[in-house]
Design a protein around this motif. Structure first.
Motif, mmCIF file in Angstrom:
data_model
loop_
_atom_site.group_PDB
_atom_site.id
_atom_site.type_symbol
_atom_site.label_atom_id
_atom_site.label_comp_id
_atom_site.label_asym_id
_atom_site.label_seq_id
_atom_site.Cartn_x
_atom_site.Cartn_y
_atom_site.Cartn_z
ATOM 1 N N GLY A 1 0.784 -1.221 0.000
ATOM 2 C CA GLY A 1 0.000 0.000 0.000
ATOM 3 C C GLY A 1 0.817 1.272 0.000
ATOM 4 N N LEU A 2 1.955 1.280 0.698
ATOM 5 C CA LEU A 2 2.778 2.482 0.743
ATOM 6 C C LEU A 2 3.384 2.800 -0.619
ATOM 7 N N ASP A 3 3.741 1.748 -1.369
ATOM 8 C CA ASP A 3 4.259 1.968 -2.725
ATOM 9 C C ASP A 3 3.164 2.502 -3.645
ATOM 10 N N VAL A 4 1.965 1.962 -3.487
ATOM 11 C CA VAL A 4 0.820 2.453 -4.268
ATOM 12 C C VAL A 4 0.587 3.924 -3.971
ATOM 13 N N LEU A 5 0.566 4.263 -2.697
ATOM 14 C CA LEU A 5 0.323 5.639 -2.274
ATOM 15 C C LEU A 5 1.394 6.584 -2.792
ATOM 16 N N THR A 6 2.643 6.169 -2.664
ATOM 17 C CA THR A 6 3.754 7.003 -3.137
ATOM 18 C C THR A 6 3.626 7.287 -4.636
ATOM 19 N N PHE A 7 3.286 6.259 -5.413
ATOM 20 C CA PHE A 7 3.142 6.426 -6.862
ATOM 21 C C PHE A 7 2.005 7.397 -7.179
ATOM 22 N N LEU A 8 0.885 7.280 -6.457
ATOM 23 C CA LEU A 8 -0.255 8.175 -6.690
ATOM 24 C C LEU A 8 0.131 9.624 -6.416
ATOM 25 N N ARG A 9 0.851 9.855 -5.328
ATOM 26 C CA ARG A 9 1.217 11.226 -4.989
ATOM 27 C C ARG A 9 2.245 11.788 -5.971
ATOM 28 N N VAL A 10 3.153 10.941 -6.460
ATOM 29 C CA VAL A 10 4.106 11.387 -7.480
ATOM 30 C C VAL A 10 3.367 11.825 -8.738
ATOM 31 N N LYS A 11 2.275 11.120 -9.051
ATOM 32 C CA LYS A 11 1.453 11.455 -10.215
ATOM 33 C C LYS A 11 0.492 12.608 -9.923
ATOM 34 N N GLU A 12 0.634 13.206 -8.735
ATOM 35 C CA GLU A 12 -0.170 14.359 -8.317
ATOM 36 C C GLU A 12 -1.660 14.031 -8.235
ATOM 37 N N ILE A 13 -1.965 12.787 -7.881
ATOM 38 C CA ILE A 13 -3.348 12.393 -7.602
ATOM 39 C C ILE A 13 -3.594 12.642 -6.124
ATOM 40 N N GLU A 14 -4.434 13.610 -5.812
ATOM 41 C CA GLU A 14 -4.615 14.064 -4.435
ATOM 42 C C GLU A 14 -5.859 13.493 -3.763
ATOM 43 N N THR A 15 -6.407 12.415 -4.297
ATOM 44 C CA THR A 15 -7.565 11.772 -3.683
ATOM 45 C C THR A 15 -7.263 11.432 -2.224
ATOM 46 N N PRO A 16 -8.150 11.776 -1.284
ATOM 47 C CA PRO A 16 -7.925 11.419 0.120
ATOM 48 C C PRO A 16 -7.731 9.913 0.283
ATOM 49 N N VAL A 17 -6.718 9.525 1.054
ATOM 50 C CA VAL A 17 -6.408 8.113 1.269
ATOM 51 C C VAL A 17 -6.476 7.788 2.756
ATOM 52 N N LEU A 18 -7.283 6.769 3.076
ATOM 53 C CA LEU A 18 -7.382 6.256 4.437
ATOM 54 C C LEU A 18 -6.672 4.915 4.478
ATOM 55 N N LEU A 19 -5.553 4.841 5.194
ATOM 56 C CA LEU A 19 -4.790 3.600 5.279
ATOM 57 C C LEU A 19 -5.453 2.628 6.250
ATOM 58 N N LEU A 20 -5.539 1.374 5.835
ATOM 59 C CA LEU A 20 -6.041 0.305 6.693
ATOM 60 C C LEU A 20 -4.870 -0.612 7.016
ATOM 61 N N THR A 21 -4.641 -0.861 8.280
ATOM 62 C CA THR A 21 -3.515 -1.712 8.646
ATOM 63 C C THR A 21 -3.817 -2.526 9.885
ATOM 64 N N ALA A 22 -3.315 -3.736 9.910
ATOM 65 C CA ALA A 22 -3.469 -4.591 11.085
ATOM 66 C C ALA A 22 -2.406 -4.259 12.116
ATOM 67 N N LYS A 23 -1.428 -3.470 11.734
ATOM 68 C CA LYS A 23 -0.350 -3.103 12.649
ATOM 69 C C LYS A 23 -0.702 -1.830 13.404
ATOM 70 N N SER A 24 -0.288 -1.793 14.658
ATOM 71 C CA SER A 24 -0.595 -0.621 15.475
ATOM 72 C C SER A 24 0.661 0.184 15.825
ATOM 73 N N GLU A 25 1.831 -0.255 15.338
ATOM 74 C CA GLU A 25 3.066 0.435 15.663
ATOM 75 C C GLU A 25 3.088 1.839 15.085
ATOM 76 N N LEU A 26 3.633 2.760 15.854
ATOM 77 C CA LEU A 26 3.675 4.163 15.441
ATOM 78 C C LEU A 26 4.454 4.355 14.154
ATOM 79 N N ASP A 27 5.538 3.571 13.962
ATOM 80 C CA ASP A 27 6.370 3.730 12.768
ATOM 81 C C ASP A 27 5.579 3.514 11.486
ATOM 82 N N ASP A 28 4.624 2.557 11.488
ATOM 83 C CA ASP A 28 3.815 2.306 10.298
ATOM 84 C C ASP A 28 2.937 3.513 9.982
ATOM 85 N N LYS A 29 2.395 4.118 11.023
ATOM 86 C CA LYS A 29 1.538 5.276 10.831
ATOM 87 C C LYS A 29 2.352 6.466 10.313
ATOM 88 N N ILE A 30 3.532 6.653 10.885
ATOM 89 C CA ILE A 30 4.397 7.747 10.438
ATOM 90 C C ILE A 30 4.795 7.559 8.976
#
Length: 225
Positions: A59-88
């Motif tokens: 998902g992070l690679d997908v998101l990075t590619f979208l932002r590079v392409k200047e697609i500014e659609t709001p993105v809500l990340l879904l994750t089973a991990k609760s660690e702060l590093d993943d959120k950051i």
């Protein structure tokens, strides 16, 4: 409104899709990162629900590619991990919010409403305080010749702080204005995002600081001069 769900847990994706359709949303579903990216590039969506851990492309690679392409659609990340590093990491890649699985239906819907309600609402104005400039259009925090990218929630929180410069912004005000969902868990999110903003102000060597009024809220200081 149209929402894209990118989630490799087929049962969860279908269940969330059914909930959203019942609420009147149009829904497309992709079960891996590559398919999700193709759909996101091929069609216009009001919000994207994006899992982090997926086959073929995470998902992070997908998101990075979208932002590079200047697609500014709001993105809500879904994750089973609760660690702060993943959120950051997700916010640094351009995510607007995150939701840790498992989640309540009401909270999911509230977060989607908050994101879609504010889509495109950012003005071209650049609020200023002290030595910082908040470029609402580019999503950047600027200090002198340096700048850092902010996520949508960070932008909204800093805008609220700047617009109330000299005043105390309570946690309740943050929650009701930005999340639109009054729940105890959101108060913890306020603390997380304040931490993100403080780190970015430090990175920019700004003289502006976010002061805590313990148990009440926050305010900006360092705007003089």
């Amino acid at each position: 409104m149209k929402i894209l769900i990118v989630e490799d847990e087929i049962g969860l994706a279908e269940a969330v899709g059914a909930i959203l359709r019942k609420e009147g949303y149009g829904v497309d579903i992709a079960n891996d990162g590559e398919e999700g990216l193709k759909k996101a590039l091929a069609s216009s969506y009001d919000c994207i629900l994006l899992d982090i851990m997926m086959p073929k492309m995470n998902g992070l690679d997908v998101l990075t590619f979208l932002r590079v392409k200047e697609i500014e659609t709001p993105v809500l990340l879904l994750t089973a991990k609760s660690e702060l590093d993943d959120k950051i990491s997700g916010l640094d890649c351009g995510a607007d919010d995150y939701l840790t699985k498992p989640f309540e239906t009401g909270e999911l819907l509230a977060r989607i409403r908050a994101l879609t309600r504010r889509k495109g609402s950012s003005a071209d104005a650049s609020p200023r305080y002290g030595d910082i400039i908040l470029d609402m259009k580019k999503g950047e925090l600027i200090c002198g010749r340096d700048s850092v990218i902010l996520g949508r929630k960070e932008i909204q929180m800093l805008e609220l702080l700047i617009s109330n410069a000299g005043k105390l912004v309570t946690k309740e005000m943050f929650v009701k204005t930005i999340w639109g969902y009054d729940d105890d868990s959101e108060y913890n999110n306020v603390e997380v995002y304040i931490s993100f903003l403080r780190k970015k102000l430090t990175t920019l060597h700004s003289g502006v600081t976010i002061k805590t009024r313990r148990g009440i809220g926050y305010c900006l200081e360092g705007g003089a001069g």
